[in-house]
Write a protein that holds these residues in place. Structure first.
Motif, PDB file in Angstrom:
ATOM      1  N   ASN A  67     156.328 113.837   4.382  1.00 39.36           N
ATOM      2  CA  ASN A  67     155.559 112.677   4.830  1.00 39.36           C
ATOM      3  C   ASN A  67     154.485 113.080   5.836  1.00 39.36           C
ATOM      4  OD1 ASN A  67     156.754 110.761   3.254  1.00 39.36           O
ATOM      5  ND2 ASN A  67     157.988 109.844   4.867  1.00 39.36           N
ATOM      6  N   ASN A  68     154.853 113.968   6.759  1.00 34.05           N
ATOM      7  CA  ASN A  68     153.869 114.461   7.725  1.00 34.05           C
ATOM      8  C   ASN A  68     152.755 115.232   7.024  1.00 34.05           C
ATOM      9  OD1 ASN A  68     155.170 113.421  10.001  1.00 34.05           O
ATOM     10  ND2 ASN A  68     156.489 115.216  10.209  1.00 34.05           N
ATOM     11  N   LEU A  69     153.148 115.987   6.004  1.00 35.95           N
ATOM     12  CA  LEU A  69     152.193 116.811   5.270  1.00 35.95           C
ATOM     13  C   LEU A  69     151.188 115.961   4.503  1.00 35.95           C
ATOM     14  CD1 LEU A  69     151.472 119.751   4.251  1.00 35.95           C
ATOM     15  CD2 LEU A  69     152.951 119.238   2.301  1.00 35.95           C
ATOM     16  N   ILE A  70     151.695 115.046   3.675  1.00 32.31           N
ATOM     17  CA  ILE A  70     150.796 114.312   2.783  1.00 32.31           C
ATOM     18  C   ILE A  70     150.007 113.214   3.507  1.00 32.31           C
ATOM     19  CG2 ILE A  70     152.201 114.812   0.759  1.00 32.31           C
ATOM     20  CD1 ILE A  70     153.327 112.036   0.868  1.00 32.31           C
ATOM     21  N   SER A  71     150.476 112.813   4.698  1.00 28.51           N
ATOM     22  CA  SER A  71     149.719 111.798   5.463  1.00 28.51           C
ATOM     23  C   SER A  71     148.921 112.434   6.594  1.00 28.51           C
ATOM     24  CB  SER A  71     150.674 110.757   6.044  1.00 28.51           C
ATOM     25  OG  SER A  71     151.423 111.298   7.116  1.00 28.51           O
ATOM     26  N   LYS A  79     151.960 107.180  13.196  1.00 31.00           N
ATOM     27  CA  LYS A  79     151.039 106.408  14.032  1.00 31.00           C
ATOM     28  C   LYS A  79     150.842 105.017  13.459  1.00 31.00           C
ATOM     29  CE  LYS A  79     148.300 105.825  17.493  1.00 31.00           C
ATOM     30  NZ  LYS A  79     148.868 105.709  18.863  1.00 31.00           N
ATOM     31  N   ILE A  80     150.710 104.923  12.139  1.00 24.13           N
ATOM     32  CA  ILE A  80     150.506 103.624  11.504  1.00 24.13           C
ATOM     33  C   ILE A  80     151.758 102.758  11.651  1.00 24.13           C
ATOM     34  CG2 ILE A  80     150.183 102.475   9.283  1.00 24.13           C
ATOM     35  CD1 ILE A  80     148.369 104.914   8.556  1.00 24.13           C
ATOM     36  N   LYS A  81     152.932 103.350  11.465  1.00 26.69           N
ATOM     37  CA  LYS A  81     154.177 102.596  11.647  1.00 26.69           C
ATOM     38  C   LYS A  81     154.279 102.067  13.078  1.00 26.69           C
ATOM     39  CE  LYS A  81     156.690 105.283   8.167  1.00 26.69           C
ATOM     40  NZ  LYS A  81     157.643 106.398   7.947  1.00 26.69           N
ATOM     41  N   GLU A  82     153.924 102.922  14.028  1.00 29.61           N
ATOM     42  CA  GLU A  82     153.978 102.511  15.434  1.00 29.61           C
ATOM     43  C   GLU A  82     152.997 101.377  15.710  1.00 29.61           C
ATOM     44  OE1 GLU A  82     154.279 104.643  19.806  1.00 29.61           O
ATOM     45  OE2 GLU A  82     153.221 105.686  18.200  1.00 29.61           O
ATOM     46  N   LEU A  83     151.789 101.467  15.149  1.00 29.46           N
ATOM     47  CA  LEU A  83     150.793 100.413  15.332  1.00 29.46           C
ATOM     48  C   LEU A  83     151.261  99.099  14.719  1.00 29.46           C
ATOM     49  CD1 LEU A  83     147.472 102.360  14.594  1.00 29.46           C
ATOM     50  CD2 LEU A  83     148.178 101.394  16.796  1.00 29.46           C
ATOM     51  N   ALA A  84     151.901  99.195  13.543  1.00 29.10           N
ATOM     52  CA  ALA A  84     152.405  97.987  12.882  1.00 29.10           C
ATOM     53  C   ALA A  84     153.463  97.306  13.739  1.00 29.10           C
ATOM     54  CB  ALA A  84     152.973  98.339  11.509  1.00 29.10           C
TER      55      ALA A  84
END
Length: 224
Positions: A25-29, A35-40
């Motif tokens: 997940n870290n690789l492909i994003s 960061k997006i999950k945290e912002l959500a």
């Protein structure tokens, strides 16, 4: 290419990829998914002592961000993949209750939770209608449902994602089938507007929507 969403096969797939799930997940994003999950999560407004249920919790990212923002809340993370939950529990340095459970048959009483979240998981559920009925059932009146997943877009960033994921996964994971499934499920999943209508058809009321990365990722916030 057609991929089965049989619960048994989906469960087996996530058990198989669990060990390298966070790395990939870290690789492909490019590290952006957290960061997006945290912002959500930051877009949510809850009471400090809320009861929260994170469905399809995987390795626990959303549950961790929820607990960080609301340390006095009761947070439960459920998944039906034992291997994913094993990693979530190993990462768990806070009071989060991780349980093995099926989203289409939740082991909780009616009107139990102030918030239910599901991220990058609904599209993997064969009977999505049953899952939505269960979410509605366990939410308290006035409770919030947040769904987070890929949006529907044809922009440059989205196309780059589709082009980069297959070769990167083949290099680092050696088995591209689960991520071929990811791309296929992403393409065939409903758009945010279609999802909002689906959620409304299951009794939820639309509150607001937040798009990230120019619409590549989208969250829909609904209310019971």
């Amino acid at each position: 290419m057609n991929f089965s969403k049989s619960p048994h096969l989906i469960q087996k797939m996530f058990d198989t990829i669990a060990e390298r799930y966070d790395f990939n997940n870290n690789l492909i994003s490019l590290g952006l998914h957290k960061k997006i999950k945290e912002l959500a999560i930051k877009k949510l407004k809850l009471n400090e002592n809320s009861k929260i249920l994170d469905l399809c919790t995987g390795t626990g990212d959303i549950a961790f961000f929820l607990k960080r923002k609301y340390p006095d809340a009761s947070v439960i993370g459920i998944d039906f993949s034992s291997e994913m939950l094993k990693i979530a529990k190993q990462k768990n340095n806070s009071d989060i209750n991780f349980q093995k459970a099926d989203c289409t048959n939740l082991p909780f009483d009616d009107n139990s939770f102030d918030l239910c979240t599901i991220s990058f998981g609904l599209r993997n559920i064969e009977n999505q209608g049953s899952a939505l009925k269960e979410i509605y059932r366990v939410l308290k009146k006035g409770g919030i449902f947040m769904h987070l997943d890929f949006g529907k877009s044809s922009n440059f960033a989205d196309k780059i994602f589709d082009l980069l994921v297959p070769p990167m996964v083949k290099i680092f994971y050696k088995n591209s089938i689960p991520y071929d499934y990811l791309l296929e499920s992403k393409k065939t999943f409903k758009s945010p507007d279609e999802l909002i209508k689906t959620f409304e058809n299951h009794g939820f009321k639309f509150e607001r929507r937040h798009d990230f990365l120019f619409g590549v990722i989208s969250s829909q916030i609904m209310k019971k």
